[in-house]
Design a protein around this motif. Sequence first.
Motif, PDB file in Angstrom:
ATOM      1  N   ALA A   1      15.415   5.682  -8.156  1.00 33.84           N
ATOM      2  CA  ALA A   1      16.137   4.756  -7.274  1.00 33.84           C
ATOM      3  C   ALA A   1      15.289   4.318  -6.083  1.00 33.84           C
ATOM      4  O   ALA A   1      15.272   3.134  -5.722  1.00 33.84           O
ATOM      5  N   ILE A   2      14.580   5.256  -5.480  1.00 34.34           N
ATOM      6  CA  ILE A   2      13.808   4.898  -4.286  1.00 34.34           C
ATOM      7  C   ILE A   2      12.572   4.062  -4.645  1.00 34.34           C
ATOM      8  O   ILE A   2      12.166   3.166  -3.900  1.00 34.34           O
ATOM      9  N   ILE A   3      11.995   4.327  -5.821  1.00 39.30           N
ATOM     10  CA  ILE A   3      10.853   3.529  -6.281  1.00 39.30           C
ATOM     11  C   ILE A   3      11.294   2.105  -6.582  1.00 39.30           C
ATOM     12  O   ILE A   3      10.640   1.128  -6.181  1.00 39.30           O
ATOM     13  N   GLU A   4      12.403   1.955  -7.295  1.00 38.54           N
ATOM     14  CA  GLU A   4      12.900   0.623  -7.632  1.00 38.54           C
ATOM     15  C   GLU A   4      13.320  -0.157  -6.388  1.00 38.54           C
ATOM     16  O   GLU A   4      13.125  -1.372  -6.316  1.00 38.54           O
ATOM     17  N   ALA A   5      13.890   0.534  -5.416  1.00 40.25           N
ATOM     18  CA  ALA A   5      14.302  -0.143  -4.176  1.00 40.25           C
ATOM     19  C   ALA A   5      13.106  -0.652  -3.390  1.00 40.25           C
ATOM     20  O   ALA A   5      13.176  -1.704  -2.753  1.00 40.25           O
TER      21      ALA A   5
ATOM     22  N   ASP B   1       0.850  -1.186   0.000  1.00 41.06           N
ATOM     23  CA  ASP B   1       0.000   0.000   0.000  1.00 41.06           C
ATOM     24  C   ASP B   1       0.887   1.238   0.000  1.00 41.06           C
ATOM     25  O   ASP B   1       1.700   1.424   0.913  1.00 41.06           O
ATOM     26  N   VAL B   2       0.731   2.078  -1.029  1.00 43.59           N
ATOM     27  CA  VAL B   2       1.681   3.166  -1.249  1.00 43.59           C
ATOM     28  C   VAL B   2       0.977   4.502  -1.480  1.00 43.59           C
ATOM     29  O   VAL B   2      -0.064   4.570  -2.130  1.00 43.59           O
ATOM     30  N   ILE B   3       1.565   5.564  -0.913  1.00 41.58           N
ATOM     31  CA  ILE B   3       1.267   6.938  -1.301  1.00 41.58           C
ATOM     32  C   ILE B   3       2.592   7.581  -1.701  1.00 41.58           C
ATOM     33  O   ILE B   3       3.587   7.455  -0.990  1.00 41.58           O
ATOM     34  N   ILE B   4       2.611   8.236  -2.849  1.00 38.52           N
ATOM     35  CA  ILE B   4       3.807   8.956  -3.299  1.00 38.52           C
ATOM     36  C   ILE B   4       3.570  10.446  -3.127  1.00 38.52           C
ATOM     37  O   ILE B   4       2.540  10.980  -3.553  1.00 38.52           O
ATOM     38  N   ASP B   5       4.512  11.122  -2.497  1.00 34.12           N
ATOM     39  CA  ASP B   5       4.437  12.562  -2.280  1.00 34.12           C
ATOM     40  C   ASP B   5       5.596  13.193  -3.051  1.00 34.12           C
ATOM     41  O   ASP B   5       6.761  12.914  -2.754  1.00 34.12           O
ATOM     42  N   ALA B   6       5.291  14.023  -4.059  1.00 35.64           N
ATOM     43  CA  ALA B   6       6.336  14.451  -4.989  1.00 35.64           C
ATOM     44  C   ALA B   6       6.287  15.933  -5.320  1.00 35.64           C
ATOM     45  O   ALA B   6       5.220  16.493  -5.550  1.00 35.64           O
TER      46      ALA B   6
ATOM     47  N   LEU C   1       1.159   1.519   5.754  1.00 36.43           N
ATOM     48  CA  LEU C   1       1.075   2.385   4.596  1.00 36.43           C
ATOM     49  C   LEU C   1       2.472   2.901   4.290  1.00 36.43           C
ATOM     50  O   LEU C   1       3.098   3.560   5.128  1.00 36.43           O
ATOM     51  N   HIS C   2       2.960   2.616   3.093  1.00 39.32           N
ATOM     52  CA  HIS C   2       4.286   3.067   2.682  1.00 39.32           C
ATOM     53  C   HIS C   2       4.161   4.441   2.027  1.00 39.32           C
ATOM     54  O   HIS C   2       3.541   4.569   0.965  1.00 39.32           O
ATOM     55  N   VAL C   3       4.729   5.450   2.661  1.00 36.88           N
ATOM     56  CA  VAL C   3       4.679   6.810   2.130  1.00 36.88           C
ATOM     57  C   VAL C   3       6.055   7.142   1.568  1.00 36.88           C
ATOM     58  O   VAL C   3       7.047   7.199   2.310  1.00 36.88           O
ATOM     59  N   VAL C   4       6.111   7.349   0.261  1.00 37.15           N
ATOM     60  CA  VAL C   4       7.370   7.603  -0.426  1.00 37.15           C
ATOM     61  C   VAL C   4       7.499   9.094  -0.682  1.00 37.15           C
ATOM     62  O   VAL C   4       6.693   9.681  -1.411  1.00 37.15           O
TER      63      VAL C   4
END
Length: 320
Positions: free
Chosen positions: A271-275, A42-47, A146-149
């Motif tokens: 890099a952080i998405i692939e990791a 479960d992901v939220i990306i903050d960009a 919840l994984h917040v990137v």
Amino acid sequence: MTLFKKSYLNNSVKKMIFHFFNGLLLFCFLNVKAQDTAKSIDVIIDADTANEVDDLFAIVSAILQPKFNLHAISSAQFHTSPLASENTVMESQIINEEIIRLMDVKGIALPLGSNTPLKEYGKPAPSEASRVIIETAHQMKEHQKLHVVILGSTTNIASAILEDPSIIPKLKVHYLGFWHTPDTNVYNKKEFNSGNDPIAVEVLLNTKTLDLDVMTATTSQHLIFTKQEVNRHLKNKKGVASYLINRWETYDRWWTKEDPKKEKWVMWDVAIIEALASPELSTIQPFATPPENTKRSIGIHTQIDVPAMKANFWNALKNL
């Protein structure tokens, strides 16, 4: 009569065997499917999408990542850029919305973040983005996170934590920031993402029970794309592929005079998405926080498998 009974019994046995193996296959299929579902993240990306080029590439790959249950892509501010307008968060928001439109994906929220950094320690900058983080975190089941990137400033995640500390056990934060020397465990916070909200960075480091991993600029700087390979994979394609090419070619790279033709680009955010998608491609080690912060251990990516990350990225984008 005997022959009839024998034939009847053989047919019955055959049917029983058929149904048994058919049921077994169905069970195995459902079990594998359940395992695949259990492996989803479960992901939220903050960009701060409008600040750079790599954000766009990272977001596109995250949308195409089957392992991610992508709940939202929120927009972040980047007020320290010399190209910054008075409303950088809206610039990021517009690009996020355009990516979603071009890729024609449904079910991903696009909450607007705060346009200003935190002004005072302990006081949040509430926004739609912080609210969505809070609401989504509360939807997580027991033992689920919840994984917040965070690809830019940490304003929105820090605000969410300050607004509702009860979500902390439900969060796993992945932050792209800092320069860091593993051999001496020396942090350098004079890095672009960290500088766009230094107070919010302190909130993350001082929140003792927050599960925090950091993809440092020191490590992510090694993931470099060339214009040649980008053209090879994306040139002459339409939709979001064309959008990525155009972004590379038209963005004014203000921080360096080297490589004026923009033949290469550091893909920090990719890099952080692939990791996250493939943990085996990155080495994470525990380190003590900086001496000025609450004493605790956080995870830091110290090494990445650049060739494998590139291969995974282009494989995800091959059908654009």
